[in-house]
Write a protein that holds these residues in place. Structure first.
Motif, PDB file in Angstrom:
ATOM      1  N   GLU A 198     -94.250 -51.272 -43.215  1.00  0.00           N
ATOM      2  CA  GLU A 198     -93.501 -52.411 -42.661  1.00  0.00           C
ATOM      3  C   GLU A 198     -92.094 -52.475 -43.265  1.00  0.00           C
ATOM      4  O   GLU A 198     -91.133 -52.795 -42.580  1.00  0.00           O
ATOM      5  CB  GLU A 198     -94.255 -53.718 -42.907  1.00  0.00           C
ATOM      6  CG  GLU A 198     -95.540 -53.860 -42.107  1.00  0.00           C
ATOM      7  CD  GLU A 198     -95.321 -53.702 -40.604  1.00  0.00           C
ATOM      8  OE1 GLU A 198     -94.380 -54.313 -40.073  1.00  0.00           O
ATOM      9  OE2 GLU A 198     -96.108 -52.969 -39.960  1.00  0.00           O
ATOM     10  N   THR A 199     -92.001 -52.182 -44.547  1.00  0.00           N
ATOM     11  CA  THR A 199     -90.688 -52.198 -45.205  1.00  0.00           C
ATOM     12  C   THR A 199     -89.752 -51.171 -44.568  1.00  0.00           C
ATOM     13  O   THR A 199     -88.587 -51.465 -44.290  1.00  0.00           O
ATOM     14  CB  THR A 199     -90.844 -51.892 -46.704  1.00  0.00           C
ATOM     15  OG1 THR A 199     -91.669 -52.902 -47.268  1.00  0.00           O
ATOM     16  CG2 THR A 199     -89.500 -51.894 -47.411  1.00  0.00           C
ATOM     17  N   PHE A 240     -86.451 -62.880 -39.299  1.00  0.00           N
ATOM     18  CA  PHE A 240     -86.412 -61.417 -39.389  1.00  0.00           C
ATOM     19  C   PHE A 240     -87.477 -60.891 -40.346  1.00  0.00           C
ATOM     20  O   PHE A 240     -88.001 -59.815 -40.160  1.00  0.00           O
ATOM     21  CB  PHE A 240     -85.020 -60.946 -39.833  1.00  0.00           C
ATOM     22  CG  PHE A 240     -84.891 -59.449 -39.908  1.00  0.00           C
ATOM     23  CD1 PHE A 240     -85.080 -58.672 -38.779  1.00  0.00           C
ATOM     24  CD2 PHE A 240     -84.592 -58.823 -41.101  1.00  0.00           C
ATOM     25  CE1 PHE A 240     -84.964 -57.291 -38.834  1.00  0.00           C
ATOM     26  CE2 PHE A 240     -84.464 -57.438 -41.166  1.00  0.00           C
ATOM     27  CZ  PHE A 240     -84.654 -56.675 -40.036  1.00  0.00           C
ATOM     28  N   ALA A 241     -87.769 -61.655 -41.397  1.00  0.00           N
ATOM     29  CA  ALA A 241     -88.773 -61.191 -42.359  1.00  0.00           C
ATOM     30  C   ALA A 241     -89.632 -62.346 -42.813  1.00  0.00           C
ATOM     31  O   ALA A 241     -89.630 -62.743 -43.962  1.00  0.00           O
ATOM     32  CB  ALA A 241     -88.093 -60.542 -43.552  1.00  0.00           C
ATOM     33  N   ARG A 242     -90.346 -62.906 -41.899  1.00  0.00           N
ATOM     34  CA  ARG A 242     -91.171 -64.053 -42.236  1.00  0.00           C
ATOM     35  C   ARG A 242     -92.494 -63.608 -42.867  1.00  0.00           C
ATOM     36  O   ARG A 242     -93.123 -64.346 -43.607  1.00  0.00           O
ATOM     37  CB  ARG A 242     -91.426 -64.847 -40.951  1.00  0.00           C
ATOM     38  CG  ARG A 242     -92.224 -66.101 -41.145  1.00  0.00           C
ATOM     39  CD  ARG A 242     -92.220 -66.934 -39.882  1.00  0.00           C
ATOM     40  NE  ARG A 242     -91.004 -67.725 -39.776  1.00  0.00           N
ATOM     41  CZ  ARG A 242     -90.629 -68.313 -38.652  1.00  0.00           C
ATOM     42  NH1 ARG A 242     -91.330 -68.164 -37.555  1.00  0.00           N
ATOM     43  NH2 ARG A 242     -89.533 -69.039 -38.622  1.00  0.00           N
ATOM     44  N   GLN A 243     -92.862 -62.357 -42.584  1.00  0.00           N
ATOM     45  CA  GLN A 243     -94.234 -61.905 -42.847  1.00  0.00           C
ATOM     46  C   GLN A 243     -94.743 -62.107 -44.274  1.00  0.00           C
ATOM     47  O   GLN A 243     -95.757 -62.738 -44.495  1.00  0.00           O
ATOM     48  CB  GLN A 243     -94.390 -60.429 -42.467  1.00  0.00           C
ATOM     49  CG  GLN A 243     -93.954 -60.114 -41.060  1.00  0.00           C
ATOM     50  CD  GLN A 243     -92.467 -59.758 -40.999  1.00  0.00           C
ATOM     51  OE1 GLN A 243     -91.691 -60.091 -41.876  1.00  0.00           O
ATOM     52  NE2 GLN A 243     -92.085 -59.057 -39.950  1.00  0.00           N
ATOM     53  N   ASP A 276     -93.646 -62.444 -48.776  1.00  0.00           N
ATOM     54  CA  ASP A 276     -92.576 -62.725 -49.733  1.00  0.00           C
ATOM     55  C   ASP A 276     -91.960 -61.474 -50.349  1.00  0.00           C
ATOM     56  O   ASP A 276     -90.753 -61.409 -50.543  1.00  0.00           O
ATOM     57  CB  ASP A 276     -93.097 -63.631 -50.853  1.00  0.00           C
ATOM     58  CG  ASP A 276     -93.306 -65.046 -50.346  1.00  0.00           C
ATOM     59  OD1 ASP A 276     -92.884 -65.331 -49.214  1.00  0.00           O
ATOM     60  OD2 ASP A 276     -93.894 -65.849 -51.088  1.00  0.00           O
ATOM     61  N   ASP A 277     -92.803 -60.470 -50.645  1.00  0.00           N
ATOM     62  CA  ASP A 277     -92.280 -59.259 -51.272  1.00  0.00           C
ATOM     63  C   ASP A 277     -91.301 -58.563 -50.336  1.00  0.00           C
ATOM     64  O   ASP A 277     -90.200 -58.177 -50.719  1.00  0.00           O
ATOM     65  CB  ASP A 277     -93.407 -58.276 -51.585  1.00  0.00           C
ATOM     66  CG  ASP A 277     -94.190 -58.732 -52.792  1.00  0.00           C
ATOM     67  OD1 ASP A 277     -93.709 -59.664 -53.464  1.00  0.00           O
ATOM     68  OD2 ASP A 277     -95.259 -58.168 -53.042  1.00  0.00           O
ATOM     69  N   ARG A 278     -91.739 -58.437 -49.087  1.00  0.00           N
ATOM     70  CA  ARG A 278     -90.909 -57.734 -48.132  1.00  0.00           C
ATOM     71  C   ARG A 278     -89.621 -58.508 -47.874  1.00  0.00           C
ATOM     72  O   ARG A 278     -88.568 -57.954 -47.656  1.00  0.00           O
ATOM     73  CB  ARG A 278     -91.682 -57.538 -46.828  1.00  0.00           C
ATOM     74  CG  ARG A 278     -91.280 -56.268 -46.150  1.00  0.00           C
ATOM     75  CD  ARG A 278     -91.950 -56.152 -44.826  1.00  0.00           C
ATOM     76  NE  ARG A 278     -93.388 -56.292 -44.944  1.00  0.00           N
ATOM     77  CZ  ARG A 278     -94.138 -56.761 -43.964  1.00  0.00           C
ATOM     78  NH1 ARG A 278     -93.595 -57.130 -42.839  1.00  0.00           N
ATOM     79  NH2 ARG A 278     -95.433 -56.863 -44.124  1.00  0.00           N
ATOM     80  N   ARG A 279     -89.764 -59.826 -47.918  1.00  0.00           N
ATOM     81  CA  ARG A 279     -88.617 -60.671 -47.685  1.00  0.00           C
ATOM     82  C   ARG A 279     -87.557 -60.475 -48.770  1.00  0.00           C
ATOM     83  O   ARG A 279     -86.367 -60.368 -48.488  1.00  0.00           O
ATOM     84  CB  ARG A 279     -89.073 -62.128 -47.660  1.00  0.00           C
ATOM     85  CG  ARG A 279     -88.049 -63.027 -47.090  1.00  0.00           C
ATOM     86  CD  ARG A 279     -88.617 -64.410 -46.942  1.00  0.00           C
ATOM     87  NE  ARG A 279     -87.550 -65.266 -46.525  1.00  0.00           N
ATOM     88  CZ  ARG A 279     -87.265 -65.516 -45.256  1.00  0.00           C
ATOM     89  NH1 ARG A 279     -87.995 -65.002 -44.303  1.00  0.00           N
ATOM     90  NH2 ARG A 279     -86.250 -66.281 -44.948  1.00  0.00           N
ATOM     91  N   SER A 280     -88.009 -60.380 -50.023  1.00  0.00           N
ATOM     92  CA  SER A 280     -87.010 -60.214 -51.082  1.00  0.00           C
ATOM     93  C   SER A 280     -86.408 -58.812 -51.045  1.00  0.00           C
ATOM     94  O   SER A 280     -85.222 -58.629 -51.330  1.00  0.00           O
ATOM     95  CB  SER A 280     -87.575 -60.556 -52.458  1.00  0.00           C
ATOM     96  OG  SER A 280     -88.713 -59.802 -52.709  1.00  0.00           O
ATOM     97  N   GLU A 281     -87.199 -57.827 -50.642  1.00  0.00           N
ATOM     98  CA  GLU A 281     -86.637 -56.471 -50.453  1.00  0.00           C
ATOM     99  C   GLU A 281     -85.560 -56.494 -49.371  1.00  0.00           C
ATOM    100  O   GLU A 281     -84.489 -55.912 -49.514  1.00  0.00           O
ATOM    101  CB  GLU A 281     -87.732 -55.486 -50.013  1.00  0.00           C
ATOM    102  CG  GLU A 281     -88.633 -55.031 -51.124  1.00  0.00           C
ATOM    103  CD  GLU A 281     -89.812 -54.208 -50.595  1.00  0.00           C
ATOM    104  OE1 GLU A 281     -90.539 -53.678 -51.430  1.00  0.00           O
ATOM    105  OE2 GLU A 281     -89.992 -54.095 -49.355  1.00  0.00           O
ATOM    106  N   MET A 282     -85.886 -57.189 -48.299  1.00  0.00           N
ATOM    107  CA  MET A 282     -84.946 -57.270 -47.180  1.00  0.00           C
ATOM    108  C   MET A 282     -83.654 -57.960 -47.620  1.00  0.00           C
ATOM    109  O   MET A 282     -82.563 -57.530 -47.271  1.00  0.00           O
ATOM    110  CB  MET A 282     -85.624 -58.030 -46.038  1.00  0.00           C
ATOM    111  CG  MET A 282     -84.853 -58.195 -44.773  1.00  0.00           C
ATOM    112  SD  MET A 282     -83.881 -59.701 -44.618  1.00  0.00           S
ATOM    113  CE  MET A 282     -85.051 -60.983 -44.997  1.00  0.00           C
ATOM    114  N   LEU A 283     -83.818 -59.008 -48.424  1.00  0.00           N
ATOM    115  CA  LEU A 283     -82.628 -59.719 -48.912  1.00  0.00           C
ATOM    116  C   LEU A 283     -81.761 -58.816 -49.777  1.00  0.00           C
ATOM    117  O   LEU A 283     -80.532 -58.827 -49.674  1.00  0.00           O
ATOM    118  CB  LEU A 283     -83.051 -60.948 -49.709  1.00  0.00           C
ATOM    119  CG  LEU A 283     -83.149 -62.216 -48.892  1.00  0.00           C
ATOM    120  CD1 LEU A 283     -83.705 -63.350 -49.724  1.00  0.00           C
ATOM    121  CD2 LEU A 283     -81.775 -62.583 -48.346  1.00  0.00           C
ATOM    122  N   GLU A 284     -82.416 -58.025 -50.633  1.00  0.00           N
ATOM    123  CA  GLU A 284     -81.656 -57.075 -51.459  1.00  0.00           C
ATOM    124  C   GLU A 284     -80.908 -56.088 -50.573  1.00  0.00           C
ATOM    125  O   GLU A 284     -79.755 -55.751 -50.844  1.00  0.00           O
ATOM    126  CB  GLU A 284     -82.594 -56.313 -52.404  1.00  0.00           C
ATOM    127  CG  GLU A 284     -83.038 -57.141 -53.598  1.00  0.00           C
ATOM    128  CD  GLU A 284     -84.136 -56.452 -54.404  1.00  0.00           C
ATOM    129  OE1 GLU A 284     -84.204 -55.199 -54.381  1.00  0.00           O
ATOM    130  OE2 GLU A 284     -84.929 -57.175 -55.034  1.00  0.00           O
TER     131      GLU A 284
END
Ligand code: ADP
Ligand code: MG
Length: 217
Positions: A137-138, A162-165, A167-175
């Protein structure tokens, strides 16, 4: 110049509901601005009007000095990362990233350079020939961001879904998005209704309430 200027921007829906109410704001070239406020306060409507997915009822939107109001969405130098980023599951990562460039009839060598540069940036080089359905997914999310970046937009619009799924993926996406802003000097408008996230980014925050800007910090 990739500054974004909103002047008296207003959206009234056919039922009379005013979703965005006379919003004026200047965002500098290369700035990273967070739009924060409760659900329903008009954040997505602003992004959608900038992206050209929603008609503007009144007011103006400028990209640099260019008035965007009457420019077709595909001719705006913007990229959008929203929830429904449709990747083609049966195409590989390379083709998904190259698609937008092929539609623009760019030379193959230019497309190849841009896709490989983006792949390197996102750590996708090893998976370029894998089909989307075989990616994590990432990595899918990174392909979606890569596809946006290869078109060399001046502004990146990111809505919270865009990345609701998770928390981990969300913070990766933010980075990833912070890195895109920093490395490519792309102006970023990021929407979130999560206060910790908005503050944690340590960027300028536009606080919204009932279709208006309540505060900027
Ligand atoms: P946010 O992204 O901040 O949660 P939105 O920009 O999606 O808020 O929506 C702002 C408001 O506009 C909401 O109250 C929503 O119900 C309303 N809205 C959105 N689309 C329509 C529509 N087509 N007709 C009427 N109201 C709408
Ligand atoms: Mg929204």
């Amino acid at each position: 110049m990739a500054s974004v200027t909103l002047e008296h921007l207003t959206k009234t829906y056919p039922n009379g509901f005013i979703s965005v109410n006379d919003v004026s704001l200047h965002i500098e070239d290369g700035e990273f601005v967070v739009f924060h406020g409760p659900s329903g306060c008009g954040k997505s409507t602003i992004l959608r009007m900038i992206g050209g997915l929603e008609d503007i009822t009144a007011g103006e939107i400028y990209l640099g000095r260019e008035l965007l109001n009457d420019i077709l969405p595909r001719d705006r130098r913007l990229a959008m990362a929203f929830q429904n980023y449709t990747l083609y599951r049966h195409f590989n990562a390379y083709d998904n990233m190259a698609l937008g460039l092929r539609l623009r009839d760019l030379p193959r060598s230019v497309i190849d350079t841009r896709v490989r540069t983006a792949a390197k940036f996102f750590g996708l080089t090893e998976v370029l020939d894998r089909k989307i359905k075989a990616l994590s997914e990432t990595d899918k999310q990174r392909v979606a961001l890569g596809r946006a970046i290869v078109c060399q937009p001046k502004v990146l619009l990111v809505d919270e879904d865009f990345a609701r799924q998770n928390d981990d993926r969300r913070s990766e996406m933010l980075e990833d998005i912070v890195a895109i802003n920093r490395e490519f000097h792309i102006t970023v408008l990021y929407v979130t209704n999560n206060y910790e996230e908005a503050v944690g980014l340590k960027k300028k925050i536009v606080f919204m309430k009932d279709g208006k800007i309540a505060d900027i910090r």
